[in-house]
Design an enzyme around this catalytic site. Structure first.
Site, PDB file in Angstrom:
ATOM      1  N   ASP A  60       1.814  11.449  -0.777  1.00 42.21           N
ATOM      2  CA  ASP A  60       2.653  12.526  -1.823  1.00 42.21           C
ATOM      3  C   ASP A  60       1.735  12.786  -2.195  1.00 42.21           C
ATOM      4  OD1 ASP A  60       4.377  11.713   0.731  1.00 42.21           O
ATOM      5  OD2 ASP A  60       5.761  10.933  -0.864  1.00 42.21           O
ATOM      6  N   HIS A  90       6.321   3.989  -1.178  1.00 46.30           N
ATOM      7  CA  HIS A  90       7.391   4.281  -0.722  1.00 46.30           C
ATOM      8  C   HIS A  90       8.159   4.076  -0.009  1.00 46.30           C
ATOM      9  CE1 HIS A  90       8.019   7.236  -4.456  1.00 46.30           C
ATOM     10  NE2 HIS A  90       7.988   5.428  -4.768  1.00 46.30           N
ATOM     11  N   HIS A 135       2.515  10.065  -8.497  1.00 48.66           N
ATOM     12  CA  HIS A 135       4.332  10.309  -7.849  1.00 48.66           C
ATOM     13  C   HIS A 135       4.165   9.118  -7.872  1.00 48.66           C
ATOM     14  CE1 HIS A 135       6.781  11.098  -4.516  1.00 48.66           C
ATOM     15  NE2 HIS A 135       5.811   9.652  -3.760  1.00 48.66           N
ATOM     16  N   HIS A 177       4.555  15.271   4.428  1.00 45.32           N
ATOM     17  CA  HIS A 177       4.991  16.183   4.595  1.00 45.32           C
ATOM     18  C   HIS A 177       5.741  16.915   4.867  1.00 45.32           C
ATOM     19  CE1 HIS A 177       8.493  12.288   2.811  1.00 45.32           C
ATOM     20  NE2 HIS A 177       7.563  11.629   2.181  1.00 45.32           N
ATOM     21  N   HIS A 226       0.504   4.717  -1.068  1.00 47.07           N
ATOM     22  CA  HIS A 226       1.672   4.243  -2.175  1.00 47.07           C
ATOM     23  C   HIS A 226       2.780   3.158  -1.174  1.00 47.07           C
ATOM     24  CE1 HIS A 226       4.223   7.760  -0.799  1.00 47.07           C
ATOM     25  NE2 HIS A 226       4.946   7.765  -1.739  1.00 47.07           N
ATOM     26  N   ASP A 229       9.204   4.875   2.789  1.00 45.31           N
ATOM     27  CA  ASP A 229       8.971   5.944   4.023  1.00 45.31           C
ATOM     28  C   ASP A 229       8.308   5.851   4.091  1.00 45.31           C
ATOM     29  OD1 ASP A 229       8.904   7.314   1.178  1.00 45.31           O
ATOM     30  OD2 ASP A 229       8.764   9.044   2.637  1.00 45.31           O
ATOM     31  N   HIS A 230       6.961   5.108   3.703  1.00 47.99           N
ATOM     32  CA  HIS A 230       5.308   5.377   3.961  1.00 47.99           C
ATOM     33  C   HIS A 230       4.935   3.744   4.288  1.00 47.99           C
ATOM     34  CE1 HIS A 230       4.482   9.226   1.695  1.00 47.99           C
ATOM     35  NE2 HIS A 230       6.097   8.633   1.528  1.00 47.99           N
TER      36      HIS A 230
HETATM   37 FE    FE Z   1       6.912  10.445   0.773  1.00 45.94          FE
HETATM   38 ZN    ZN Z   2       6.519   9.357  -1.960  1.00 48.71          ZN
END
Ligand code: FE
Ligand code: ZN
Length: 256
Positions: A130, A54, A108, A168, A52, A56-57
């Protein structure tokens, strides 16, 4: 095949899967931990799987692609650093010589996908970003509770021995909430002890597996009498499956 969780940021894992010469990485939010591992292990990066959009990915995607020429796969309709090969739920893609089934798991984010392979070292393997965590699930940012419940139902229906690589290390926090929901679940109490021992030794609690999550994760158990009773007692919600799931998710969002 070897599977490694590369820690990044506070609590992310960048999953690296490799044979003797090549690797793929999932959701590289940061490039340096991946570059360092490739260098240390003497591997070429063949592919990047993104679940996805985001940051942090995806934060390391462009740098890794530019440095290695790796092919990037990501959900169609989400903003992933271009160019990438867009994938949809139901697609099959080849990466690292492995056939991956793409599973649409919106909730998400609107286009969130997971990647599933039937047989890696004798077990099925899932990269779920996530969408699903050990003992929990992602927050519903872009989708609806109905979508998230359907997404988790699809993941719960995978074979029990499926190894689950979540993005995570949220397990202990999730299990504290799970215990509040199901204080009498002994499998959950035992799992919480095991995970605490792993974290005390500085080890990841992941990967988990689907069979275990079915017995401990309240978000895969929202139709179980013990869970729905607890949600009803806590929130007053007495409606259908989706309403109970939505109330459970909201309870977790507010849980301290
Ligand atoms: Fe994340
Ligand atoms: Zn995420």
């Amino acid at each position: 095949m070897e599977l490694t969780a590369l820690p990044a940021f506070e609590d992310n894992y960048l999953w690296l899967l490799c044979d003797s010469t090549q690797a793929l990485v999932v959701d590289p939010g940061s490039a340096p931990p991946v570059t360092e591992a490739l260098h240390r292990l003497g591997l070429r990066l063949a592919a990047i799987l993104v679940t996805h959009h985001h940051g942090d990915h995806t934060g390391g995607v462009a740098a890794l692609r530019d440095a290695t020429g790796a092919q990037v796969f990501g959900p169609a309709g989400e903003s992933i650093p271009k160019p990438f090969t867009p994938v949809h739920g139901g697609d099959r893609v080849q990466a690292l010589g492995i056939g991956w089934r793409v599973i649409g798991v919106p909730g998400h984010t609107a286009g969130h996908v997971a990647y599933f392979a039937d047989d890696i070292n004798g077990s099925p393997l899932l990269f779920c970003g996530d969408a699903l965590f050990s003992g929990g699930c992602g927050r519903i940012f872009e989708g609806t509770p109905a979508q998230m419940l359907a997404s988790l139902d699809a993941l719960a229906a995978l074979p029990a021995d499926t190894l689950v690589c979540c993005a995570h290390e949220y397990t202990l926090n999730n299990l504290r909430f799970a215990r509040a929901v199901e204080p009498d679940n002994t499998a959950l109490a035992n799992y919480q002890q095991q995970c605490q021992a792993l974290r005390d030794q500085g080890k990841p609690t992941l990967p988990t597996h689907i069979g275990l999550e079915r017995s401990v994760n309240p978000f895969l158990r929202s139709r179980q009498a013990a869970v729905s009773r607890s949600v009803k007692a806590h929130t007053g919600c007495t409606n259908d499956d989706v309403a109970v799931f939505a109330a459970l998710r909201q309870w977790k969002d507010e849980f301290k």
